[in-house]
Design a protein around this motif. Structure first.
Motif, short mmCIF file in Angstrom:
data_model
loop_
_atom_site.label_atom_id
_atom_site.label_comp_id
_atom_site.label_asym_id
_atom_site.label_seq_id
_atom_site.Cartn_x
_atom_site.Cartn_y
_atom_site.Cartn_z
N ILE A 168 -5.85 -2.74 1.00
CA ILE A 168 -5.66 -1.54 1.83
C ILE A 168 -6.41 -0.39 1.20
O ILE A 168 -6.21 -0.08 0.02
CB ILE A 168 -4.17 -1.21 1.98
CG1 ILE A 168 -3.41 -2.38 2.60
CG2 ILE A 168 -3.98 0.05 2.82
CD1 ILE A 168 -3.83 -2.71 3.99
N PRO A 169 -7.32 0.30 1.94
CA PRO A 169 -8.14 1.36 1.34
C PRO A 169 -7.32 2.47 0.70
O PRO A 169 -7.65 2.94 -0.40
CB PRO A 169 -8.99 1.86 2.51
CG PRO A 169 -9.04 0.73 3.46
CD PRO A 169 -7.73 0.03 3.33
N ALA A 179 0.82 -1.20 0.00
CA ALA A 179 0.00 0.00 0.00
C ALA A 179 0.86 1.25 0.00
O ALA A 179 0.58 2.21 -0.74
CB ALA A 179 -0.92 -0.02 1.22
N GLU A 180 1.90 1.25 0.81
CA GLU A 180 2.77 2.42 0.86
C GLU A 180 3.49 2.60 -0.47
O GLU A 180 3.70 3.74 -0.92
CB GLU A 180 3.77 2.25 2.00
CG GLU A 180 4.49 3.52 2.39
CD GLU A 180 3.55 4.55 2.99
OE1 GLU A 180 3.73 5.75 2.71
OE2 GLU A 180 2.61 4.15 3.71
N THR A 209 -18.49 -3.94 -6.35
CA THR A 209 -18.11 -3.98 -4.93
C THR A 209 -18.28 -2.64 -4.24
O THR A 209 -17.69 -2.40 -3.19
CB THR A 209 -16.65 -4.45 -4.79
OG1 THR A 209 -15.80 -3.51 -5.47
CG2 THR A 209 -16.46 -5.83 -5.39
N PHE A 210 -19.08 -1.75 -4.83
CA PHE A 210 -19.17 -0.38 -4.31
C PHE A 210 -19.69 -0.36 -2.88
O PHE A 210 -19.16 0.37 -2.02
CB PHE A 210 -20.08 0.45 -5.23
CG PHE A 210 -20.20 1.88 -4.81
CD1 PHE A 210 -19.26 2.82 -5.21
CD2 PHE A 210 -21.26 2.31 -4.00
CE1 PHE A 210 -19.37 4.14 -4.82
CE2 PHE A 210 -21.37 3.62 -3.60
CZ PHE A 210 -20.43 4.54 -4.01
N ILE A 211 -20.71 -1.10 -2.59
CA ILE A 211 -21.34 -1.00 -1.27
C ILE A 211 -20.46 -1.57 -0.16
O ILE A 211 -20.68 -1.28 1.02
CB ILE A 211 -22.71 -1.72 -1.27
CG1 ILE A 211 -22.53 -3.21 -1.66
CG2 ILE A 211 -23.68 -1.03 -2.23
CD1 ILE A 211 -23.83 -4.00 -1.59
N ASN A 212 -19.44 -2.37 -0.50
CA ASN A 212 -18.57 -2.98 0.50
C ASN A 212 -17.25 -2.21 0.69
O ASN A 212 -16.42 -2.62 1.51
CB ASN A 212 -18.24 -4.42 0.10
CG ASN A 212 -19.48 -5.28 0.04
OD1 ASN A 212 -20.40 -5.12 0.86
ND2 ASN A 212 -19.53 -6.19 -0.94
N GLU A 213 -17.05 -1.15 -0.05
CA GLU A 213 -15.79 -0.42 0.02
C GLU A 213 -15.83 0.62 1.15
O GLU A 213 -16.89 0.99 1.65
CB GLU A 213 -15.50 0.30 -1.31
CG GLU A 213 -15.39 -0.62 -2.51
CD GLU A 213 -14.12 -1.46 -2.49
OE1 GLU A 213 -13.22 -1.17 -1.66
OE2 GLU A 213 -14.01 -2.39 -3.30
N GLU A 214 -14.62 1.09 1.52
CA GLU A 214 -14.50 2.16 2.50
C GLU A 214 -14.86 3.50 1.86
O GLU A 214 -14.91 3.62 0.63
CB GLU A 214 -13.06 2.22 3.05
CG GLU A 214 -12.64 1.00 3.81
CD GLU A 214 -13.36 0.86 5.15
OE1 GLU A 214 -13.83 1.91 5.68
OE2 GLU A 214 -13.46 -0.27 5.66
#
Length: 1128
Positions: free
Chosen positions: A537-538, A504-505, A569-574
């Motif tokens: 990772i969001p 992620a970094e 997967t929109f509804i499950n995302e951060e």
């Protein structure tokens, strides 16, 4: 039967329990003794005995070791009040030790205050000191009870013991009651003039307490602080500056006249006092000196070619409107003195002192001299991690402006496995700041190793550091990008990192780097788009979606497919991912409406009912921009593409320490990067330097005694005829102005037609120089001395005529031609004595303040054999005035030689020495040692000289003249000068011969040989002795085998100590002998009083010896030497 049976069973049980207790006590007692418990078994047995005996006296347990004060047995403190009420001092002392132990453990002992405060009148010194320690702790909490003992504290302020006086003042200042402010002020005023430096130091500590209690007393406290700042004792100066910083830091006028003294004594002050003084001088210098780097410009100057027109252009720009060029910068002498005085402190063992000097150089020194602190700061990296954290924070801030300072020590910042996380991150910051084109390969290779660490925070910081290096150095941008992409996946497209946070970094850093060169890294964007299914990772997912949306025109086939997957997967995302999905949908709808318009409307519909109100509001706004109600030709629709697809500036990856330069380096505010309470900003440099003469301090010398009517005839030199001719020629030049002596000498020598050497010409120049003024500057103003003379006169204080003459001779011997040391006009020249004029050495030594030897025809080699003796006169006090202290010559000169190097150790070279007790040519502060070299072999010895010197800090050695040739069996003399700095430390050096033979030598002078004799009146002797009482007085008695006479005692004292006998009666009827002298280096007064027994006393009568000296070590050592001498 039930009753007796039950009783017998109970007795047996009790006996069994008692036996077990005694057995356990015997086993525990040795262990309790070893760990500091107070004899547990003995207490149990004594308690059982007291219970069985039926009410005996109370028995108090004795502590086995001092650690017993910290034991956890709380019942042992129940009898403390009874012990404090006892009439036995040992019980009171035991109780106070246990109470102080309770306080040290953090237990509340305030309920014992009434019992403790009653013992403040105890006659036992140890008990009284512990009582005062307790009262300092609880006086503020128990103010009413402490007020009842005010009268006791006031009486204690007059106690002969300096510790009692200081503790009484400390307790008095701890009582926070406004009613006693006048009493505290009176006590402070009395303590400021106390003879003990320790009491004066305590008075300085009490000033901030009184100021916080009553700020209205500031004006009177400022007057007290002014007295303390003028104190000459190093023990007091640090505390005085601390009080100055707490009460009146804005009164820089108090620092002006003490600035040079503070710089000169800085190395001798305690470590925490040095920290306070350095910080104060830093603020002072920023208001009194101009910026030394003003003409250099900010930052490091790049190197320019030899033939470059930019130099002429910059010079023309630097000129003012009138066409005049800017004046070249010349550093103020006081500014240079401050930097020179603090430089030795870089070798201090205290990290705070080293950091204080480092911040002073960072804020005040020229750019070329700041690098002097580099090695000292690198040395601190071997300290504890707390020290490392502060030092690395300062280095990280300095490297943002001064990269070249720490480039040679790049490897010192490599991360070690034992470093803590915050230390690792600080080192990463420094390595990133130091990275250049030449060192980037080493740094990146080191970063590659750090990525394999198990510390997630450290790995993430390493990836950010790689991104900064790639952003700052364009040559390695592609290499860094490839390395970061390699962290994301293998050849098969799967992400391989064992930690998802690393991936992620890496994605976040790659996103920032791609913004700088998006068109050249199209494949990397495609590769990251494929990883959106694997990275969870969001922040990383949001970064990938932002990249795809920002550069969707470069990947027209992949971007719509990514939007399709994200819509599923929109509804499950951060929330952060949802926001980027909405942005991606809006951008694709504007650039590729044929494929993505329906997907965008679907995403908007999902976001319309999302729980996040932020996301709902964002979609409501975007819908009117992307899908306006008036159609795509509406006013909002025309600007939608320009709004969403605007070019974003590339982010600048800068150091987080770049903005810390607003705070003073090393301060708490600098460390936490926020303004802390009590922080005082560092002032900016003034455009023009204030008047430097405010730092001049002139101390008048005591008047000289009248010259005797008959002057002795001096011996003529080798060139007697030429010297008389010079005198006749110089008679006209004496009436000229008091200009430079050397310049007039050169002109006169140039007009003469003789072929004399340059040395006689310089002698004539000095002979025509005007006599010295009657006032001498305590610390020379900048106009009167160069940088070299400042170094030699750093210890000059100008308190006595001896120290003044020593500094003058030192400066004149170096050829200093300055004559503006004091503003006073010189007195008229005295008439030359009949029979011949003085030679150059006479004037060089200023023999008006250092007279020739009395009563002896000895020509000492330390004076080159050129000084003529003076006829023997009467007592040494014949010409002394009532209130003056005058230097006199030695009344006894030892002729006995001692062996320094024996022939066996020296391979045939024998060296013997003796003390001449005469002023040395190089400096009057040096002890003159006459050396005698003897060749005991049958071969010649050549080139005998001083080799390597290993001197203790502060000692100064003036080498003897090299012996070029020493014949077999021959003997040659020479003179060595040593400034022992009023100590008995040995001067260690090597004597080297021509054959390469090195002989180590250690020369330690007795305390009596580092003195010089002075004379004074009897009244002045008694007054000065009355001031040197208490800790400054050392006394003792000896019992010689037979009753000595005053004449014998006088001879013994003068043989052991280089002092002057002050007694006017030289007969055998005098019962009290007085002697006076002063130390060679600092000029500290030494008074010796010898009391003889009555004339009719028989053998075995005691002789008393008393030595009064401000330096206690000097007094005690002199007393020991005198007692040994009188027993002979």
């Amino acid at each position: 039967m039930a009753g007796p049976a039950a009783t017998s069973v109970a007795d047996r049980v009790a006996d069994s329990v008692a036996a077990q207790l005694v057995s356990c006590a015997r086993q525990i007692a040795p262990m309790a003794t070893s760990v500091g418990a107070a004899g547990f078994g003995a207490d149990v047995r004594s308690g059982m005995a007291a219970g069985g005996g039926g009410g005996g006296d109370i028995e108090y347990g004795n502590e086995a070791t001092p650690a017993g004060f910290f034991s956890a047995d709380f019942k042992r403190h129940d009898d403390l009040k009874q012990m404090l009420d006892s009439s036995k001092d040992n019980l009171k002392l035991e109780a106070m030790k246990r109470i102080i132990g309770m306080v040290a453990k953090g237990r509340d002992a305030s309920d014992l205050f009434p019992a403790v405060v009653k013992n403040v009148v105890s006659k036992n010194i140890e008990v009284k000191k512990l009582v005062y320690t307790y009262l300092v702790r609880y006086a503020e909490e128990k103010q009413d009870l402490a007020l009842l003992s005010i009268s006791t504290f006031q009486r204690a302020l007059k106690d002969p013991n300096q510790l009692i006086r200081a503790n009484a003042l400390r307790v008095l200042s701890s009582i926070r009651v406004p009613v006693i402010v006048p009493i505290m002020m009176l006590a402070i005023n009395d303590s400021v003039v106390d003879m003990s430096p320790y009491v004066r130091k305590t008075a300085a500590h009490a000033i901030p307490k009184l100021y916080s209690l009553d700020p209205d007393q500031k004006e009177e406290l400022v007057t007290v602080i002014e007295k303390l700042l003028a104190d000459r004792t190093t023990l007091v100066v640090g505390s005085a500056v601390m009080a100055f910083e707490e009460v009146c830091p804005e009164r820089i006028d108090l620092v002006h006249k003490n600035f040079r003294k503070l710089c000169n004594v800085l190395v001798d002050i305690e470590e925490w006092g040095q920290v306070i003084i350095i910080n104060m001088l830093t603020h002072y210098a920023r208001t009194q000196f101009i910026d030394p780097n003003l003409q250099d410009g900010p930052g490091d100057q790049p190197e320019r070619p030899f033939y470059d027109d930019s130099e002429s252009e910059s010079e023309s720009e630097g000129s003012d409107a009138e066409g005049q060029k800017r004046k070249p910068y010349v550093m103020d002498q006081d500014h240079a003195l401050l930097l020179r005085s603090t430089k030795p402190l870089l070798q201090s063992r205290n990290a705070a002192v080293v950091m204080g000097v480092a911040q002073l150089y960072h804020h005040l020194a020229p750019r070329s001299e700041v690098s002097l602190v580099t090695k000292a700061m690198i040395r601190l990296l071997r300290s504890h991690r707390e020290v490392q954290s502060v030092v690395l924070t300062c280095i990280a801030s300095m490297t943002t402006q001064r990269k070249g300072m720490f480039d040679p020590y790049l490897k010192s910042f490599f991360v070690r496995s034992c470093d803590s996380s915050h230390i690792k991150i600080l080192k990463l910051e420094i390595l990133t700041n130091l990275a250049t084109e030449s060192s980037i390969s080493i740094v990146l290779r080191e970063f590659q190793t750090y990525i394999a660490s198990h510390d997630k925070t450290f790995v993430a910081a390493t990836i950010q550091a790689i991104g900064r290096c790639a952003s700052n150095i364009a040559d390695v941008t592609d290499t860094c990008l490839q390395g970061l992409v390699a962290l994301l996946s293998n050849r098969d497209g799967r992400w391989r990192s064992r930690d998802e946070s690393v991936v992620a970094e890496s994605v976040v850093v790659i996103k920032k780097l791609l913004q700088t060169q998006p068109g050249e890294h199209k494949e990397i964007i495609r590769h990251m788009a494929r990883l959106v299914d694997h990275i969870k990772i969001p922040m990383a997912r949001a970064s990938i979606l932002w990249l795809i949306g920002e550069y969707c025109d470069r990947i027209p086939r992949i971007a719509p497919d990514v939007l399709r997957k994200m819509a599923k997967t929109f509804i499950n995302e951060e929330d952060i991912v949802k926001l980027q999905i909405v942005n991606l949908a809006s951008k694709l709808c504007l650039t590729n409406p044929e494929q993505t318009e329906l997907l965008a409307q679907y995403v908007y519909s999902l976001a319309r009912y999302d729980p996040s109100y932020d996301l709902r509001d964002r979609v409501r706004l975007m819908r009117h921009l992307v899908f306006p109600a008036d159609g795509p030709n509406s006013r909002l629709g025309k600007y939608a593409r320009r709004i969403f697809m605007a070019t974003k500036p590339a982010p600048r990856l800068e150091s987080s320490f770049k903005d810390r330069d607003q705070f003073q380096l090393g301060s708490l505010s600098h460390y936490i990067n926020a303004r802390a309470t009590g922080y005082r900003e560092l002032a900016s440099f003034p455009a023009e330097a204030p008047d430097p003469t405010v730092r001049n301090s002139v101390v008048p010398l005591p008047e000289r005694p009248p010259e005797p009517a008959l002057q002795p005839t001096r011996q003529r030199g080798f060139y007697s005829d030429s010297s008389s001719e010079d005198e006749s020629e110089d008679s006209d030049s004496d009436s000229s102005s008091s200009g430079s002596g050397e310049s007039s000498g050169e002109s006169s020598s140039g007009e003469s037609s003789s072929s004399e050497d340059t040395a006689p010409a310089r002698n004539k120049a000095r002979a025509r120089a005007p006599p010295p003024t009657r006032g001498v500057s305590a610390l020379r103003p900048p106009q009167a001395s160069s940088s070299d003379s400042d170094e030699e006169d750093s210890d000059e204080e100008g308190s006595t005529s001896g120290s003044g003459s020593g500094s003058d001779s030192g400066s004149e011997s170096d050829g200093s031609a300055s004559s503006a040391a004091a503003p006073a006009a010189p007195p008229p020249a005295a008439p030359a004595p009949a029979g011949g004029g003085g030679n150059s050495v006479d004037l060089l030594l200023e023999l008006d303040s250092v007279p020739a030897p009395l009563g002896t025809e000895l020509l000492t080699p330390s004076l080159g054999g050129l000084l003529s003796p003076v006829a023997a006169s009467g007592a040494a006090t014949a010409t002394a005035k009532a209130d003056t202290i005058e230097l006199v010559s030695a009344q006894f000169v030892p002729s006995e030689y001692r062996e320094l190097v024996n022939p066996i150790t020296g391979s045939g070279l024998q060296v013997r020495y003796r003390y001449t007790r005469a002023p040395h040519l190089y400096s009057a502060a040096m002890t003159s040692v006459e050396l005698s070299f003897t060749n005991t072999t049958q071969q010649e010895m050549t080139d005998i000289h001083v080799g390597q010197k290993a001197l203790t800090a502060g000692l100064t050695l003036h080498e003897f003249a090299p012996v070029s040739l020493l014949a077999p069996g021959g003997t040659v003399g020479s003179t060595l000068g040593v400034d022992f700095r009023d100590s008995t430390h040995a001067a260690r050096f090597d004597i080297v011969t021509g054959g390469g033979r090195t002989v180590p030598v250690s020369l330690a002078a007795p305390m009596g040989e580092i003195l010089r004799p002075v004379t004074m009146s009897d009244d002045l002797f008694q007054r000065r002795r009355a001031q040197l009482r208490g800790m400054n007085e050392a006394g003792g008695s000896v019992t010689p085998a037979c009753c000595p006479t005053p004449t014998d005692v006088r001879k013994l004292v003068l043989a052991a100590v280089n002092v002057a006998a002050l007694s006017s009666d030289t007969g055998d009827n005098e019962r009290q002998l007085r002697f006076a002298g002063q130390t060679m280096s600092s000029g500290t007064l030494v008074l010796i009083t010898v009391g003889l027994p009555a004339a009719d006393a028989g053998d075995g009568a005691a002789v008393t010896v008393t030595v009064n000296c401000e330096k206690m070590v000097v007094g005690n050592m002199l007393l020991k030497e005198l007692k040994t001498q009188l027993l002979r």
